[in-house]
Design a protein around this motif. Structure first.
Motif, PDB file in Angstrom:
ATOM      1  N   SER A 191       0.813  -1.217   0.000  1.00 17.25           N
ATOM      2  CA  SER A 191       0.000   0.000   0.000  1.00 17.25           C
ATOM      3  C   SER A 191       0.844   1.263   0.000  1.00 17.25           C
ATOM      4  CB  SER A 191      -0.924   0.005   1.225  1.00 17.25           C
ATOM      5  OG  SER A 191      -0.163   0.075   2.434  1.00 17.25           O
ATOM      6  N   PHE A 192       2.144   1.140   0.278  1.00 22.64           N
ATOM      7  CA  PHE A 192       3.045   2.300   0.257  1.00 22.64           C
ATOM      8  C   PHE A 192       3.900   2.334  -1.003  1.00 22.64           C
ATOM      9  CE2 PHE A 192       2.217   1.629   4.787  1.00 22.64           C
ATOM     10  CZ  PHE A 192       1.866   2.902   5.182  1.00 22.64           C
ATOM     11  N   MET A 193       3.651   1.433  -1.950  1.00 18.27           N
ATOM     12  CA  MET A 193       4.410   1.404  -3.193  1.00 18.27           C
ATOM     13  C   MET A 193       3.684   2.177  -4.286  1.00 18.27           C
ATOM     14  SD  MET A 193       5.677  -2.566  -3.428  1.00 18.27           S
ATOM     15  CE  MET A 193       6.657  -3.342  -2.135  1.00 18.27           C
ATOM     16  N   SER A 194       4.417   2.493  -5.327  1.00 16.63           N
ATOM     17  CA  SER A 194       3.795   3.058  -6.514  1.00 16.63           C
ATOM     18  C   SER A 194       3.197   1.937  -7.350  1.00 16.63           C
ATOM     19  CB  SER A 194       4.823   3.837  -7.338  1.00 16.63           C
ATOM     20  OG  SER A 194       5.837   2.955  -7.809  1.00 16.63           O
ATOM     21  N   ASN A 195       2.300   2.293  -8.245  1.00 13.32           N
ATOM     22  CA  ASN A 195       1.641   1.281  -9.060  1.00 13.32           C
ATOM     23  C   ASN A 195       2.632   0.556  -9.975  1.00 13.32           C
ATOM     24  OD1 ASN A 195      -0.608  -0.166  -9.839  1.00 13.32           O
ATOM     25  ND2 ASN A 195      -1.139   1.237 -11.493  1.00 13.32           N
TER      26      ASN A 195
ATOM     27  N   SER B 109      -7.964   6.830 -16.617  1.00 15.16           N
ATOM     28  CA  SER B 109      -7.494   6.319 -17.906  1.00 15.16           C
ATOM     29  C   SER B 109      -7.694   4.817 -18.038  1.00 15.16           C
ATOM     30  CB  SER B 109      -6.012   6.656 -18.084  1.00 15.16           C
ATOM     31  OG  SER B 109      -5.241   6.079 -17.039  1.00 15.16           O
ATOM     32  N   ALA B 110      -8.553   4.239 -17.211  1.00 13.41           N
ATOM     33  CA  ALA B 110      -8.872   2.799 -17.228  1.00 13.41           C
ATOM     34  C   ALA B 110      -7.675   1.938 -16.840  1.00 13.41           C
ATOM     35  CB  ALA B 110      -9.399   2.380 -18.597  1.00 13.41           C
ATOM     36  N   ALA B 111      -6.700   2.520 -16.155  1.00 14.33           N
ATOM     37  CA  ALA B 111      -5.541   1.768 -15.682  1.00 14.33           C
ATOM     38  C   ALA B 111      -5.846   1.195 -14.306  1.00 14.33           C
ATOM     39  CB  ALA B 111      -4.308   2.655 -15.616  1.00 14.33           C
ATOM     40  N   VAL B 112      -5.349   0.002 -14.061  1.00 11.84           N
ATOM     41  CA  VAL B 112      -5.571  -0.652 -12.778  1.00 11.84           C
ATOM     42  C   VAL B 112      -4.769   0.064 -11.693  1.00 11.84           C
ATOM     43  CG1 VAL B 112      -5.357  -2.798 -11.489  1.00 11.84           C
ATOM     44  CG2 VAL B 112      -5.960  -2.861 -13.902  1.00 11.84           C
ATOM     45  N   GLN B 113      -5.448   0.438 -10.605  1.00 10.59           N
ATOM     46  CA  GLN B 113      -4.812   1.159  -9.499  1.00 10.59           C
ATOM     47  C   GLN B 113      -4.621   0.208  -8.321  1.00 10.59           C
ATOM     48  OE1 GLN B 113      -6.495   5.651 -10.084  1.00 10.59           O
ATOM     49  NE2 GLN B 113      -7.869   4.214  -9.097  1.00 10.59           N
TER      50      GLN B 113
ATOM     51  N   SER C  94      10.448   3.731  -2.251  1.00  6.91           N
ATOM     52  CA  SER C  94      10.091   5.043  -1.697  1.00  6.91           C
ATOM     53  C   SER C  94       8.670   4.945  -1.156  1.00  6.91           C
ATOM     54  CB  SER C  94      10.188   6.140  -2.760  1.00  6.91           C
ATOM     55  OG  SER C  94       9.290   5.881  -3.824  1.00  6.91           O
ATOM     56  N   TRP C  95       8.471   5.401   0.066  1.00  9.63           N
ATOM     57  CA  TRP C  95       7.190   5.241   0.748  1.00  9.63           C
ATOM     58  C   TRP C  95       6.196   6.275   0.230  1.00  9.63           C
ATOM     59  CZ3 TRP C  95       6.437   1.408   4.516  1.00  9.63           C
ATOM     60  CH2 TRP C  95       7.587   0.689   4.840  1.00  9.63           C
ATOM     61  N   GLN C  96       5.127   5.781  -0.400  1.00  7.85           N
ATOM     62  CA  GLN C  96       4.109   6.646  -0.983  1.00  7.85           C
ATOM     63  C   GLN C  96       2.926   6.777  -0.008  1.00  7.85           C
ATOM     64  OE1 GLN C  96       4.620   8.169  -3.909  1.00  7.85           O
ATOM     65  NE2 GLN C  96       6.585   7.106  -4.216  1.00  7.85           N
ATOM     66  N   PHE C  97       3.050   7.695   0.943  1.00  9.28           N
ATOM     67  CA  PHE C  97       1.968   7.912   1.913  1.00  9.28           C
ATOM     68  C   PHE C  97       0.735   8.548   1.266  1.00  9.28           C
ATOM     69  CE2 PHE C  97       5.870   7.785   4.412  1.00  9.28           C
ATOM     70  CZ  PHE C  97       5.523   6.906   5.427  1.00  9.28           C
ATOM     71  N   VAL C  98       0.927   9.128   0.101  1.00  8.95           N
ATOM     72  CA  VAL C  98      -0.179   9.777  -0.581  1.00  8.95           C
ATOM     73  C   VAL C  98      -1.224   8.767  -1.055  1.00  8.95           C
ATOM     74  CG1 VAL C  98       0.844   9.693  -2.894  1.00  8.95           C
ATOM     75  CG2 VAL C  98      -0.702  11.571  -2.275  1.00  8.95           C
ATOM     76  N   ASN C  99      -0.840   7.485  -1.112  1.00 16.62           N
ATOM     77  CA  ASN C  99      -1.799   6.467  -1.550  1.00 16.62           C
ATOM     78  C   ASN C  99      -3.034   6.434  -0.655  1.00 16.62           C
ATOM     79  OD1 ASN C  99       0.021   5.796  -3.533  1.00 16.62           O
ATOM     80  ND2 ASN C  99       0.734   3.919  -2.544  1.00 16.62           N
ATOM     81  N   TYR C 100      -2.838   6.598   0.631  1.00 17.32           N
ATOM     82  CA  TYR C 100      -3.965   6.555   1.565  1.00 17.32           C
ATOM     83  C   TYR C 100      -4.872   7.771   1.385  1.00 17.32           C
ATOM     84  CZ  TYR C 100      -2.028   2.581   4.071  1.00 17.32           C
ATOM     85  OH  TYR C 100      -1.584   1.329   4.398  1.00 17.32           O
ATOM     86  N   LYS C 101      -4.274   8.919   1.120  1.00 23.38           N
ATOM     87  CA  LYS C 101      -5.082  10.112   0.896  1.00 23.38           C
ATOM     88  C   LYS C 101      -5.919   9.976  -0.364  1.00 23.38           C
ATOM     89  CE  LYS C 101      -4.719  15.074   0.040  1.00 23.38           C
ATOM     90  NZ  LYS C 101      -3.785  16.238  -0.117  1.00 23.38           N
TER      91      LYS C 101
END
Length: 296
Positions: free
Chosen positions: A52-56, A256-260, A69-76
């Motif tokens: 959950s802290f990774m980029s797609n 853009s219909a990309a899987v998140q 790199s920790w992606q805390f923005v994912n939760y937001k």
């Protein structure tokens, strides 16, 4: 005297006897089995949390457990895109109402079956037991929906609550087994003081059933929280009433219909938090029930 000396010698021999290799090997195998089982259970949760802290892109490539790199923005983003505030409230309402209704109905039914004699008791218990072997999955969605249409409850969550409360057989038998361990002398003493059956239930029996009610609340809340198909069917015409499990599906695809995948993992971690809080609250009751069953 000879018997006493013989018994004392036997006790000394048992105390001084070293552990056998069979017992040590059994304990080692048991600990290995428990550790492997714990790893199999915890590993997917750890992978989900770290993912959950990774980029797609990093999740898609794979090969890493820890994020570069920790992606805390994912939760937001997951909170905003899935409208978590509204959907969480809907899930809390569904789970809370189902838990409250199930505990009231199941506890009253268990009290009547255990304490009051009435014709057809055995048939009632048999019907309750038989419902545990009947699936209330997707097969019965249509008749349930048609029934709620006649009751005008097919466009809100109250219909789902009523359906889930009606499937209380498992909680009924948990509370019935717990109630059988409460002394009937308390009922007799209260009845001598002029207390009715309803007063005995509300003032004496129900407070003593707190450990059993805590365990029943834990199972009922978790089951209602994870419910997906019924909230989806009953709220198709009113998406604002959809629950969190349904709302998580909105995170699957982006504009853009990309899987998140990263947002889905973050949303899944957020949805687990209320269950952890409920488990921490009901853990004491669960341990009391476990200790009571071991003593019994």
């Amino acid at each position: 005297m000879e018997v006493t000396e013989t018994l004392s010698n036997v006790r000394i021999n048992k105390q001084t006897q070293p552990f056998s290799f069979t017992k040590i090997g059994g304990r080692v195998l048991l600990w290995i089995f428990l550790l492997v089982t714990a790893l199999l259970i915890v590993f997917p949760i750890v992978v989900t949390f770290l993912g959950s802290f990774m980029s797609n892109i990093e999740i898609t490539k794979g090969g890493n457990i820890f994020p570069s790199s920790w992606q805390f923005v994912n939760y937001k983003e997951a909170w905003v895109q899935a409208n978590f505030a509204r959907f969480t409230w809907n899930s809390l309402f569904l789970s809370g109402a189902t838990t409250f209704g199930t505990l009231i109905v199941a506890s009253m039914a268990a009290y009547v079956v255990d304490r009051i004699k009435f014709p057809g008791k055995a048939i009632f218990v048999a019907i309750q037991a038989s419902t545990m072997f009947i699936s209330i999955g997707a097969v019965v969605i249509r008749p349930q929906f048609e029934l709620m249409v006649k009751l005008h409850l097919h466009t809100n969550l109250w219909g789902v609550v009523l359906i889930l409360v009606s499937g209380h057989a498992y909680i009924f038998f948990i509370l019935l087994s717990f109630l059988q361990g409460i002394s009937r002398e308390l009922d007799e003493a209260a009845r001598i003081d002029g207390c009715s059956n309803g007063g005995i239930f509300w003032r004496i029996i129900l407070p003593l059933m707190r450990p059993g009610l805590g365990v029943g609340a834990l199972f009922t809340f978790c089951g209602a929280w994870n419910e997906y198909l019924r909230p989806l069917v009953f709220t198709m015409t009113n998406p604002k009433l959809q629950t969190l499990t349904v709302g998580l599906s909105y995170l699957r695809y982006g504009a853009s219909a990309a899987v998140q995948t990263h947002y889905m993992l973050a949303g899944a971690c957020l949805s687990i938090l209320p269950l952890l809080v409920v488990y921490m609250i009901a853990n004491k009751s669960f341990m009391q029930m476990t200790a009571g069953s071991l003593k019994g």
